[in-house]
Design a protein around this motif. Structure first.
Motif, PDB file in Angstrom:
ATOM      1  N   LEU A 212       0.996  -0.694  -0.108  1.00  0.00           N
ATOM      2  CA  LEU A 212      -0.274  -0.155   0.420  1.00  0.00           C
ATOM      3  C   LEU A 212       0.155   1.048  -0.376  1.00  0.00           C
ATOM      4  O   LEU A 212       0.716   2.201  -0.963  1.00  0.00           O
ATOM      5  N   LEU A 213       1.824   1.746   1.019  1.00  0.00           N
ATOM      6  CA  LEU A 213       2.348   2.581   0.996  1.00  0.00           C
ATOM      7  C   LEU A 213       3.644   3.156  -0.350  1.00  0.00           C
ATOM      8  O   LEU A 213       3.728   3.796  -0.814  1.00  0.00           O
ATOM      9  N   GLY A 214       4.121   1.806  -0.915  1.00  0.00           N
ATOM     10  CA  GLY A 214       5.502   1.862  -2.095  1.00  0.00           C
ATOM     11  C   GLY A 214       4.113   2.135  -3.285  1.00  0.00           C
ATOM     12  O   GLY A 214       4.652   3.035  -4.107  1.00  0.00           O
ATOM     13  N   GLY A 215       2.839   1.721  -3.323  1.00  0.00           N
ATOM     14  CA  GLY A 215       1.832   2.184  -4.464  1.00  0.00           C
ATOM     15  C   GLY A 215       1.129   3.576  -4.026  1.00  0.00           C
ATOM     16  O   GLY A 215       1.376   4.401  -5.188  1.00  0.00           O
ATOM     17  N   ILE A 216       1.359   4.206  -2.783  1.00  0.00           N
ATOM     18  CA  ILE A 216       1.287   5.385  -2.831  1.00  0.00           C
ATOM     19  C   ILE A 216       2.430   6.216  -2.880  1.00  0.00           C
ATOM     20  O   ILE A 216       2.182   7.562  -3.555  1.00  0.00           O
ATOM     21  N   PHE A 217       3.244   6.276  -2.363  1.00  0.00           N
ATOM     22  CA  PHE A 217       4.887   6.663  -2.869  1.00  0.00           C
ATOM     23  C   PHE A 217       4.910   6.868  -5.019  1.00  0.00           C
ATOM     24  O   PHE A 217       5.494   7.764  -5.307  1.00  0.00           O
ATOM     25  N   GLY A 267       1.916   2.149  -9.246  1.00  0.00           N
ATOM     26  CA  GLY A 267       1.466   2.642  -8.499  1.00  0.00           C
ATOM     27  C   GLY A 267      -0.087   2.013  -7.972  1.00  0.00           C
ATOM     28  O   GLY A 267      -0.581   2.176  -6.412  1.00  0.00           O
ATOM     29  N   ALA A 268      -0.811   2.590  -8.595  1.00  0.00           N
ATOM     30  CA  ALA A 268      -2.179   2.366  -8.632  1.00  0.00           C
ATOM     31  C   ALA A 268      -2.750   1.042  -8.718  1.00  0.00           C
ATOM     32  O   ALA A 268      -3.350   0.326  -7.286  1.00  0.00           O
ATOM     33  N   VAL A 269      -2.378   0.094  -9.320  1.00  0.00           N
ATOM     34  CA  VAL A 269      -3.060  -1.115  -9.028  1.00  0.00           C
ATOM     35  C   VAL A 269      -1.664  -2.244  -7.968  1.00  0.00           C
ATOM     36  O   VAL A 269      -2.907  -2.928  -7.529  1.00  0.00           O
ATOM     37  N   PHE A 270      -1.044  -1.892  -7.359  1.00  0.00           N
ATOM     38  CA  PHE A 270      -0.640  -1.448  -5.908  1.00  0.00           C
ATOM     39  C   PHE A 270      -1.177  -1.788  -4.975  1.00  0.00           C
ATOM     40  O   PHE A 270      -1.732  -1.725  -3.909  1.00  0.00           O
ATOM     41  N   ILE A 271      -1.783   0.156  -5.470  1.00  0.00           N
ATOM     42  CA  ILE A 271      -2.875   0.066  -3.922  1.00  0.00           C
ATOM     43  C   ILE A 271      -3.894  -0.210  -4.251  1.00  0.00           C
ATOM     44  O   ILE A 271      -4.600  -0.457  -3.110  1.00  0.00           O
ATOM     45  N   ARG A 276      -8.025  -4.056  -1.622  1.00  0.00           N
ATOM     46  CA  ARG A 276      -8.162  -5.225  -1.597  1.00  0.00           C
ATOM     47  C   ARG A 276      -8.013  -6.489  -0.216  1.00  0.00           C
ATOM     48  O   ARG A 276      -8.459  -7.453  -0.695  1.00  0.00           O
ATOM     49  N   GLY A 277      -6.885  -6.615  -0.050  1.00  0.00           N
ATOM     50  CA  GLY A 277      -5.949  -7.712   1.194  1.00  0.00           C
ATOM     51  C   GLY A 277      -5.498  -8.286   0.054  1.00  0.00           C
ATOM     52  O   GLY A 277      -5.084  -9.332   0.594  1.00  0.00           O
ATOM     53  N   TYR A 278      -5.146  -8.826  -1.216  1.00  0.00           N
ATOM     54  CA  TYR A 278      -4.632  -9.815  -2.303  1.00  0.00           C
ATOM     55  C   TYR A 278      -3.240  -9.581  -1.595  1.00  0.00           C
ATOM     56  O   TYR A 278      -2.765 -11.125  -1.525  1.00  0.00           O
ATOM     57  N   THR A 279      -2.650  -7.965  -0.673  1.00  0.00           N
ATOM     58  CA  THR A 279      -1.085  -8.915  -0.507  1.00  0.00           C
ATOM     59  C   THR A 279      -1.089  -9.385   0.841  1.00  0.00           C
ATOM     60  O   THR A 279      -0.065  -8.778   1.804  1.00  0.00           O
TER      61      THR A 279
END
Length: 288
Positions: A212-217, A267-271, A276-279
């Motif tokens: 999540l944080l990686g995606g936001i960054f 980034g958007a995909v990882f967020i 969704r809890g997939y990670t």
């Protein structure tokens, strides 16, 4: 009528010189970024409540990780610059590839190198790679801030002509035309603003949703970089990649914009995946 431009501050790119030994502000910026990131990462790693169910890194893990990241940033940053920004020149003079003290680093290459280093390190220590990347994402704006300040001191990576802008600067190697101090724009957007966003996100979510944080960054950096590219002069050897058909955008598409677009998507995909809890890893079983 064109407004008077600000004179470029006469700051020696060499911070300390002892005989033939010289330390440049550019090198000190990397050191400050790594040390600042190391100190902040130690504090983040100490928050036990922020990591479960991912394994919490030990203090020695952070000490060792900083060496891996430093190598990844330098090697990846240099390789990225050679491949994407000045390949023809380096093919003609291959020994120049190793002259890193003359400048020439790519953030996108350094970012890729750092990601690879963190993933390999995490797997070697039994840590969650995504959670460790999240921690790195929180501290990275520190290095970005100091790096862009060093670019300004070096008088490199200057902005586009801005004769009507009241705070335009005449850079010593960019001719007599007043230009945007785009290095300072990037220090503010990619450094200070992104640091505040990431610090808030780390306090709010911790590392309980890996990615999540990686995606936001990644998304935040891509947006900030694309915006700042509208004020930054493209590299001379590249120019505008698609300038003739999109002049309404302020001069065309640059390599920095092009490399940032896939970052925004990733980034958007990882967020989305993290939300969704997939990670999220499965809870670790309690010892018998």
């Amino acid at each position: 009528m064109a407004l008077p431009a600000l004179p470029f501050p006469l700051i020696d790119p060499v911070a300390i010189s002892i005989g033939p030994f010289a330390i440049r502000w550019y090198a000190l910026a990397y050191v400050a970024g790594l040390l600042g990131g190391w100190f902040y990462a130690k504090r983040l790693a100490a928050r036990a409540d922020a990591w479960a169910p991912s394994p919490q890194p030990k203090p020695v893990d952070i000490d060792d990780l900083i060496v891996w990241v430093a190598l990844g940033v330098v090697l990846g940053g240099r390789l990225g610059y050679v491949l994407f920004y000045n390949l023809g020149s380096y093919l003609a003079h291959p020994l120049e590839i190793f002259a890193v003290w003359r400048g020439g680093m790519s953030f996108h290459g350094g970012f890729t190198g750092a990601v690879l280093a963190i993933v390999l390190f995490s797997r070697s220590r039994g840590l969650n790679p995504l959670a460790m990347l999240d921690m790195a994402a929180v501290v990275t704006p520190i290095g970005l801030f100091f790096g862009r300040i060093a670019n300004f001191i070096n008088g490199e990576l200057w902005g586009r002509p801005a004769p009507d802008f009241p705070y335009a600067v005449v850079f010593p190697h960019a001719g007599p035309v007043p230009r945007h101090p785009s290095q300072l724009y990037e220090a503010f957007a990619e450094g200070l603003v992104l640091f505040v966003i990431m610090a808030f996100a780390a306090r709010r979510f911790g590392f309980r949703r890996p990615g999540l944080l990686g995606g936001i960054f990644v998304l935040g950096y891509a947006v900030a970089r694309i915006i700042c590219e509208f004020f930054r002069e493209p590299d001379e050897q590249l120019g505008f990649l698609f300038g003739s058909s999109v002049q309404a955008l302020g001069g065309g598409i640059t390599m920095g914009m092009l490399l940032s677009l896939p970052m925004a998507v990733v980034g958007a995909v990882f967020i989305w995946m993290a939300a969704r809890g997939y990670t999220r890893p499965a809870p670790r079983p309690e010892p018998a």
